[in-house]
Motif scaffolding. Structure first.
Motif, PDB file in Angstrom:
ATOM      1  N   THR A   1       9.314  -5.533   1.875  1.00 48.21           N
ATOM      2  CA  THR A   1       8.805  -5.655   0.510  1.00 48.21           C
ATOM      3  C   THR A   1       9.731  -4.975  -0.488  1.00 48.21           C
ATOM      4  O   THR A   1      10.026  -5.523  -1.556  1.00 48.21           O
ATOM      5  CB  THR A   1       7.378  -5.057   0.440  1.00 48.21           C
TER       6      THR A   1
ATOM      7  N   GLN B   1      -2.652   1.297  13.377  1.00 46.49           N
ATOM      8  CA  GLN B   1      -1.712   0.292  13.882  1.00 46.49           C
ATOM      9  C   GLN B   1      -0.412   0.961  14.307  1.00 46.49           C
ATOM     10  O   GLN B   1       0.659   0.591  13.862  1.00 46.49           O
ATOM     11  CB  GLN B   1      -1.456  -0.832  12.860  1.00 46.49           C
TER      12      GLN B   1
ATOM     13  N   LYS C   1       0.844  -1.194   0.000  1.00 46.32           N
ATOM     14  CA  LYS C   1       0.000   0.000   0.000  1.00 46.32           C
ATOM     15  C   LYS C   1       0.886   1.254   0.000  1.00 46.32           C
ATOM     16  O   LYS C   1       0.689   2.164  -0.779  1.00 46.32           O
ATOM     17  CB  LYS C   1      -0.906  -0.049   1.235  1.00 46.32           C
TER      18      LYS C   1
ATOM     19  N   VAL D   1       3.055  -0.804  15.581  1.00 46.28           N
ATOM     20  CA  VAL D   1       4.108  -1.473  14.797  1.00 46.28           C
ATOM     21  C   VAL D   1       5.267  -0.517  14.493  1.00 46.28           C
ATOM     22  O   VAL D   1       6.291  -0.932  13.958  1.00 46.28           O
ATOM     23  CB  VAL D   1       3.550  -2.038  13.459  1.00 46.28           C
TER      24      VAL D   1
ATOM     25  N   ARG E   1      -4.973  -4.722   6.238  1.00 47.73           N
ATOM     26  CA  ARG E   1      -5.519  -6.037   6.619  1.00 47.73           C
ATOM     27  C   ARG E   1      -6.953  -6.252   6.136  1.00 47.73           C
ATOM     28  O   ARG E   1      -7.551  -7.285   6.427  1.00 47.73           O
ATOM     29  CB  ARG E   1      -5.400  -6.220   8.130  1.00 47.73           C
TER      30      ARG E   1
END
Ligand SMILES: O=P(O)(O)OC[C@H]1O[C@](O)(CO)[C@@H](O)[C@@H]1O
Length: 514
Positions: free
Chosen positions: A193, A476, A186, A479, A239
């Protein structure tokens, strides 16, 4: 929360599950929608507690927040974003506005481009490598395995870990001319990644690259032409993203028509979640059973136990969905939560788990609420007897957890083998306390439509639990700290910076590992 206190008081000295159990209870504590049947009768929730749990939904304004979510209001307040994964699976006539602009033409256009691209990719490639992590990996990886009987496209490999072993193993033996590498991120900034994508570009020259991202500038900078980039908006959380571009590998695997069926399953669950009264509303009932076990009874974990080998990745998928969404310490207004946050979610498919960790579920000192899932029908012609055994095992586990075995029963089983104190001692090891809760979700067969229903069911369940707890389920922040520290450690490990600012333990570990 007063209602939760009332529930806790009711839970004290409540009758056993077996005492509560009868036909009327099963009727009252189960619900069905489009072939999906949820049974929560094997819990200690009685009629009075259920009424209080339902009251909780009204007190916490779940209906209003649900409607606000579907209407495109910015309910993800810490990031100032709408939450519209439901728009990705909305019907052809849907209109969904964010800031007064209908987002559906854009959704439909991207979906059309994905369909054309997937149809072509199914002819041109033998292998697809999806490079992504978290929400950009778990959904399609879980879905491709789950829908293996419908997989008639190229092989799909999923690379997520920054451990070089992951990408090295995945690229082994691939023909670049016949390989599509999908870089799914995203943000297009995630270290794992981007590192894996750069390695794939170096090691597989000549392969075709596509990108799934919200950041079109970064995908261009990486060198992926615009016609192979599938964008999505910031109102799709990682998610919650397998319904759109992040689901491209799944669409290539099973084909656009079956992907449409998957979307239709999610859409059907959305309609049910919006329209059904709470007492018959599956996402609400799953959430209420979760709140009962976690916040009322204090069970810190819940086991997700699919009796479906191809749902092997579902527990990992649900770990992110549930724990990244509801693992928060403050409520929307920044105040510390007055109740515990969401539970630890874990699990493995049955029957494998039975031969590994069920021992603790049956006889350990802590109560682990179990969520069983099982299909009426499998996909393997000629192996119906396997499926019967699978179902028998699933039902046997929830029955055993509820029923247990008393000391007297254990003694009878041991028969003549022991006597006196030794008989008592041996029997004690064979006692099952019982009265242990579980729920069971029964579905007809794991088709694309049913998978869509199940994923959307869990998404909305997380939403309801989060709303009752006052949590923003769509950010989130937890994280971030680890990511920042990893960025500071990398140059230290490379010998470019000093470890002086680090604590003694971290310095010692750096010394050992550098
Ligand atoms: O798709 P991205 O931006 O690479 O993010 C991957 C994952 O990383 C997280 O942001 C957590 O670090 C998840 O929420 C997300 O699914």
């Amino acid at each position: 929360m007063e209602t939760l206190d009332e529930l806790r008081a009711r839970a004290e000295g409540a009758p056993s599950i077996l005492e509560l159990m009868d036909d009327a209870r099963v009727r009252a504590f189960s619900a069905e929608v489009d072939g999906l049947f949820f049974d929560w009768s094997k819990t200690k929730v009685d009629e009075g507690s259920r009424a209080l749990l339902l009251r909780l939904l009204d007190e916490r304004g779940v209906a209003a927040r649900r409607d606000a979510m579907f209407a495109g209001e910015k309910i993800n307040e810490t990031e100032g974003r709408a939450v519209l994964h439901t728009a990705l699976r909305a019907g052809p006539d849907a209109v969904v506005e964010v800031d007064g602009v209908d987002v559906m033409p854009g959704v439909r256009e991207t979906l059309e481009r994905m369909r054309a691209f997937a149809a072509d990719a199914r002819k041109r490639f033998d292998d697809v490598v999806n490079i992504g992590i978290g929400g950009s990996d778990l959904g399609p990886a879980m879905g491709v395995l789950a829908l293996a009987p419908y997989h008639d496209g190229p092989r799909c490999n999923f690379v997520s870990n920054v451990d070089g072993a992951d990408i090295a193993d995945a690229l082994e033996g691939l023909d670049p001319e016949r390989t599509l590498v999908i870089v799914a991120s995203k943000t297009f900034t995630t270290t794992e990644t981007m590192t894996n994508a750069a390695t794939a570009r170096d090691r597989l020259p000549g392969a075709t690259f596509a990108a799934l991202s919200s950041d079109l500038e970064r995908t261009e900078a990486f060198g992926i032409p615009a016609d192979r980039v599938f964008g999505f908006e910031d109102w799709v959380g990682g998610r919650y993203s397998m319904w759109g571009p992040i689901g491209l590998s799944l669409m290539i695997a099973i084909g656009p028509e079956r992907f449409d069926e998957f979307l239709a399953g999610g859409r059907a669950m959305d309609g049910h979640f919006r329209d059904a009264p709470w007492a018959r509303n599956l996402p609400a009932l799953l959430a209420l059973s979760g709140l009962w076990h976690n916040q009322v009874l204090g069970c810190a974990t819940r086991a997700v136990l699919p009796y479906e080998n191809r749902l092997a990745r579902l527990p990992a998928y649900l770990q992110q969905l549930e724990m990244e969404s509801n693992g928060k310490r403050v409520s929307m207004d920044g105040a510390e939560l007055s109740e515990h946050s969401g539970p630890v979610v874990w699990g493995e498919p049955g029957t494998n788990g039975q031969h590994a960790f069920y021992q603790l579920i049956h006889q350990g000192t802590r109560v682990i609420p179990c969520e069983f899932m099982v299909a009426r029908e499998g996909h393997e012609p000629g192996l119906e007897h396997h499926h019967r055994l699978l179902i028998a095992n699933c039902l046997a586990q929830s029955e055993a957890l509820m029923r247990g075995r008393t000391h007297a029963e254990a003694k009878v089983l041991l028969g003549e083998k022991f006597e006196g104190a030794e008989l008592d001692r041996q029997a004690a090891h064979r006692v099952f306390p019982g009265d242990r809760p579980s729920t069971t979700l029964v579905y007809p067969k794991l088709t694309p439509f049913v998978l869509g229903q199940i994923v959307a069911l869990y998404e909305h369940r997380v939403f309801v639990e989060g709303t009752v707890l006052g949590i923003n389920s769509f950010d989130q922040w937890g994280v971030e700290l680890g990511k920042e520290l990893a960025r500071s450690l990398e140059p230290i490990l490379a010998g470019e910076e000093s470890a002086d600012g680090k604590d003694a333990s971290t310095r010692a570990l750096v010394e050992r590992l550098a």
